[in-house]
Write a protein that holds these residues in place. Structure first.
Motif, PDB file in Angstrom:
ATOM      1  N   LEU A  54      -2.169   2.864  -8.046  1.00  0.00           N
ATOM      2  CA  LEU A  54      -0.982   3.403  -8.694  1.00  0.00           C
ATOM      3  C   LEU A  54       0.055   2.315  -8.963  1.00  0.00           C
ATOM      4  O   LEU A  54       0.284   1.437  -8.132  1.00  0.00           O
ATOM      5  CB  LEU A  54      -0.351   4.498  -7.825  1.00  0.00           C
ATOM      6  N   GLU A  55       0.666   2.403 -10.126  1.00  0.00           N
ATOM      7  CA  GLU A  55       1.753   1.489 -10.448  1.00  0.00           C
ATOM      8  C   GLU A  55       3.057   2.009  -9.841  1.00  0.00           C
ATOM      9  O   GLU A  55       3.131   3.129  -9.347  1.00  0.00           O
ATOM     10  CB  GLU A  55       1.875   1.357 -11.969  1.00  0.00           C
ATOM     11  N   LYS A  56       4.099   1.197  -9.895  1.00  0.00           N
ATOM     12  CA  LYS A  56       5.360   1.550  -9.243  1.00  0.00           C
ATOM     13  C   LYS A  56       6.041   2.750  -9.890  1.00  0.00           C
ATOM     14  O   LYS A  56       6.647   3.569  -9.212  1.00  0.00           O
ATOM     15  CB  LYS A  56       6.306   0.351  -9.260  1.00  0.00           C
ATOM     16  N   GLU A  57       5.935   2.853 -11.220  1.00  0.00           N
ATOM     17  CA  GLU A  57       6.622   3.935 -11.911  1.00  0.00           C
ATOM     18  C   GLU A  57       6.059   5.298 -11.505  1.00  0.00           C
ATOM     19  O   GLU A  57       4.864   5.556 -11.653  1.00  0.00           O
ATOM     20  CB  GLU A  57       6.493   3.757 -13.428  1.00  0.00           C
ATOM     21  N   ASN A  58       6.916   6.133 -10.964  1.00  0.00           N
ATOM     22  CA  ASN A  58       6.551   7.494 -10.523  1.00  0.00           C
ATOM     23  C   ASN A  58       5.445   7.481  -9.464  1.00  0.00           C
ATOM     24  O   ASN A  58       4.712   8.462  -9.322  1.00  0.00           O
ATOM     25  CB  ASN A  58       6.102   8.351 -11.714  1.00  0.00           C
ATOM     26  N   ARG A  59       5.346   6.396  -8.726  1.00  0.00           N
ATOM     27  CA  ARG A  59       4.270   6.261  -7.732  1.00  0.00           C
ATOM     28  C   ARG A  59       4.294   7.388  -6.701  1.00  0.00           C
ATOM     29  O   ARG A  59       3.257   7.950  -6.360  1.00  0.00           O
ATOM     30  CB  ARG A  59       4.381   4.912  -7.021  1.00  0.00           C
ATOM     31  N   ASP A  60       5.492   7.724  -6.210  1.00  0.00           N
ATOM     32  CA  ASP A  60       5.595   8.742  -5.156  1.00  0.00           C
ATOM     33  C   ASP A  60       5.103  10.103  -5.649  1.00  0.00           C
ATOM     34  O   ASP A  60       4.437  10.836  -4.914  1.00  0.00           O
ATOM     35  CB  ASP A  60       7.040   8.853  -4.669  1.00  0.00           C
ATOM     36  N   GLU A  61       5.443  10.445  -6.909  1.00  0.00           N
ATOM     37  CA  GLU A  61       5.011  11.732  -7.453  1.00  0.00           C
ATOM     38  C   GLU A  61       3.495  11.777  -7.612  1.00  0.00           C
ATOM     39  O   GLU A  61       2.851  12.767  -7.255  1.00  0.00           O
ATOM     40  CB  GLU A  61       5.674  11.984  -8.810  1.00  0.00           C
ATOM     41  N   TYR A  62       2.915  10.698  -8.142  1.00  0.00           N
ATOM     42  CA  TYR A  62       1.460  10.656  -8.297  1.00  0.00           C
ATOM     43  C   TYR A  62       0.756  10.706  -6.944  1.00  0.00           C
ATOM     44  O   TYR A  62      -0.250  11.404  -6.772  1.00  0.00           O
ATOM     45  CB  TYR A  62       1.040   9.382  -9.042  1.00  0.00           C
ATOM     46  N   LYS A  63       1.298   9.975  -5.992  1.00  0.00           N
ATOM     47  CA  LYS A  63       0.688   9.942  -4.660  1.00  0.00           C
ATOM     48  C   LYS A  63       0.685  11.332  -4.034  1.00  0.00           C
ATOM     49  O   LYS A  63      -0.298  11.746  -3.406  1.00  0.00           O
ATOM     50  CB  LYS A  63       1.440   8.958  -3.756  1.00  0.00           C
ATOM     51  N   GLU A  64       1.784  12.069  -4.231  1.00  0.00           N
ATOM     52  CA  GLU A  64       1.876  13.432  -3.682  1.00  0.00           C
ATOM     53  C   GLU A  64       0.837  14.353  -4.330  1.00  0.00           C
ATOM     54  O   GLU A  64       0.178  15.140  -3.642  1.00  0.00           O
ATOM     55  CB  GLU A  64       3.279  13.990  -3.907  1.00  0.00           C
ATOM     56  N   VAL A  65       0.679  14.231  -5.659  1.00  0.00           N
ATOM     57  CA  VAL A  65      -0.299  15.063  -6.374  1.00  0.00           C
ATOM     58  C   VAL A  65      -1.712  14.753  -5.910  1.00  0.00           C
ATOM     59  O   VAL A  65      -2.506  15.660  -5.616  1.00  0.00           O
ATOM     60  CB  VAL A  65      -0.180  14.851  -7.896  1.00  0.00           C
ATOM     61  N   PHE A  66      -2.048  13.459  -5.833  1.00  0.00           N
ATOM     62  CA  PHE A  66      -3.398  13.069  -5.405  1.00  0.00           C
ATOM     63  C   PHE A  66      -3.661  13.476  -3.956  1.00  0.00           C
ATOM     64  O   PHE A  66      -4.767  13.899  -3.610  1.00  0.00           O
ATOM     65  CB  PHE A  66      -3.595  11.560  -5.571  1.00  0.00           C
ATOM     66  N   SER A  67      -2.633  13.370  -3.118  1.00  0.00           N
ATOM     67  CA  SER A  67      -2.793  13.748  -1.709  1.00  0.00           C
ATOM     68  C   SER A  67      -3.006  15.246  -1.565  1.00  0.00           C
ATOM     69  O   SER A  67      -3.832  15.693  -0.761  1.00  0.00           O
ATOM     70  CB  SER A  67      -1.564  13.306  -0.900  1.00  0.00           C
ATOM     71  N   ASP A  68      -2.267  16.020  -2.352  1.00  0.00           N
ATOM     72  CA  ASP A  68      -2.430  17.483  -2.314  1.00  0.00           C
ATOM     73  C   ASP A  68      -3.821  17.882  -2.792  1.00  0.00           C
ATOM     74  O   ASP A  68      -4.446  18.793  -2.234  1.00  0.00           O
ATOM     75  CB  ASP A  68      -1.367  18.162  -3.182  1.00  0.00           C
TER      76      ASP A  68
END
Length: 460
Positions: A54-68
């Motif tokens: 994942l790149e830095k932009e919106n990383r936290d949101e993507y990480k949350e989606v992938f984790s869910d």
């Protein structure tokens, strides 16, 4: 020597008798622990790779989606829903191999395909390589060509990266300046905030569903390209979609005649249990949601099947093969029969007792696996009795709903209206009626004995 032979013969007869008595207790085929672990580890490795890239932009949101998403896969992989038994798993891989052999571009995709024991007719690509094929869909198929089409469709979603496209679009929308400005504006408002927030979310939902419908159309067209490169008949796509078009309107076992199934000379079925005395569903207007027809159509994630059929029908001409079966037609139908039982047993293990009773009644009406069907009905009614006795009935039953079939609503209505003493009396007479044909089945006798105790207890 003669005495030893008699003892030996007696032991054989006892073994046969024991097998006959215990065959009502359905056991899922042995779980392949190594395969389950391999599937889980592969999904986990893929998830870790996605997050690491994942790149830095919106990383936290993507990480949350992938984790869910991985949590959902983890929950599935650690449940009894997944079929890891070798023969069924390998059979599905054989169909997949036939598709890949004709489509080399699929060889490098990180694919994990397996059956589940879920009752609803569906298959899904979860986006990171996991493709799930529900038993509830498999038992409704006519041949391997239809099975191959479904796999081609789900492989198309993965090949075209539809899931990740949707994730990127949603994250991008939620982080867009336009969306943020709207949220800030609503926070400053003093009145009418709820109505405007609902309008904003509705717009977001419509755009998201429209994107999903476009993906379904793309997946259908790509699936036909994949299917064309195999020897499977492409007409399997048409017949499969025709079945899916009516699947919500028709029960798997046909129209259920519960009055005929459960009405006995000594204890007639009471029509008041299922009579629709309330017009609540008739009073629900089609526009009760406040949505226009155009808005309702916009909320659908899948285009109507007749539209999908019209789009792919011209692609059938000039197909490479015309085979309905290429792997094993005999095993195909054997697996359907097995899954029809595993669906029912899984519903019991999940304590979904109204749906369990519904499928058991359907199995009885179909005149298939009659002893197991009778046993399941008795077990369901006893389970409902104890759930009501222990004030858990709301946790193990469904209520009537407009989204359910009329037949299933009858079962939900009956279960909801049966009082504790009626449940006990009803099940006792159900068991008593089938007693003469179930004398060799010890598990049924246990349920019958329990129904007698419940009946006697509730009568005092």
């Amino acid at each position: 020597m003669g005495r030893e032979f008699i003892v030996f013969l007696f032991s054989i007869c006892l073994s046969i008798s024991t097998l006959a008595q215990n065959k009502l207790v359905y056991s899922f085929p042995a779980d392949n622990v190594k395969l389950r672990n391999d599937l889980f580890n592969a999904a986990q490795e893929k998830n870790n790779t996605l997050i690491a890239s994942l790149e830095k932009e919106n990383r936290d949101e993507y990480k949350e989606v992938f984790s869910d998403r991985f949590k959902m896969i983890c929950s599935l992989m650690t449940s009894q829903r997944v079929v890891t038994e070798a023969v069924a798993y390998n059979y599905l891989q054989s169909i997949y191999t036939k598709i890949v052999d004709g489509n080399p571009e699929l060889k490098n995709l990180p694919v994990r395909i397996f059956f589940t024991r879920d009752w609803w007719p569906n298959a899904s690509s979860l986006g990171e390589g996991t493709i799930v094929f529900n038993a509830g869909l498999f038992v409704r198929l006519k041949n391997e060509a239809e099975l191959a089409y479904v796999l081609c469709h789900e492989l198309a979603h993965l090949y075209l990266d539809h899931s990740n496209q949707s994730i990127r679009k949603n994250v991008s929308t939620l982080n867009s300046e336009e969306f943020k400005r709207e949220i800030k504006r609503l926070k400053r408002k003093e009145y009418g905030v709820n109505a405007e927030m609902e309008k904003l979310l509705k717009k977001f939902a419509f755009n998201s569903r429209q994107h999903s419908r476009e993906h379904e159309t793309e997946a259908d067209l790509q699936a036909m390209k994949f299917l064309r490169s195999t020897r499977f008949s492409m007409s399997g796509a048409i017949s499969c979609l025709q079945m899916l078009d009516t699947v919500d309107d028709s029960a798997f076992y046909g129209k259920l005649d519960i009055t005929r199934l459960l009405s006995f000379k000594e204890y007639p079925f009471k029509e008041k249990w299922i009579q629709n005395e309330s017009s609540i569903f008739g009073q629900m207007k089609e526009d009760a949601s406040g949505l226009s027809q155009k808005e309702k159509d916009s909320l659908r994630t899948h285009p109507d099947c007749y539209k999908r059929i019209a789009a792919i029908r011209p692609l059938i001409s000039g197909q490479k093969g015309n085979e309905q079966f290429l792997v094993d037609s005999v095993y195909f139908f054997q697996l359907q029969k097995r899954f029809s039982l595993e669906i029912i047993e899984q519903l019991y293990r999940e304590e979904n007792f109204t749906l369990y009773l519904y499928y058991a009644l359907g199995l009885l009406q179909s005149k298939q696996e009659r002893p197991y069907a009778v046993y399941s009905i008795a077990r369901a009614l006893n389970s409902l009795y104890y759930a009501q006795l222990n004030h858990r009935i709301g946790l193990v039953t469904d209520k009537e709903s407009r989204t359910q079939s009329s037949d299933y609503n009858l079962i939900c209505r009956m279960v909801d209206r049966l009082r504790l003493h009626e449940l006990a009396e009803f099940n006792y007479h159900v068991c008593k009626n089938f007693q003469s044909e179930m004398t060799d089945f010890t598990e049924f006798q246990k349920e019958f004995h329990q129904s007698q105790k419940n009946y006697q207890s509730s009568s005092h």
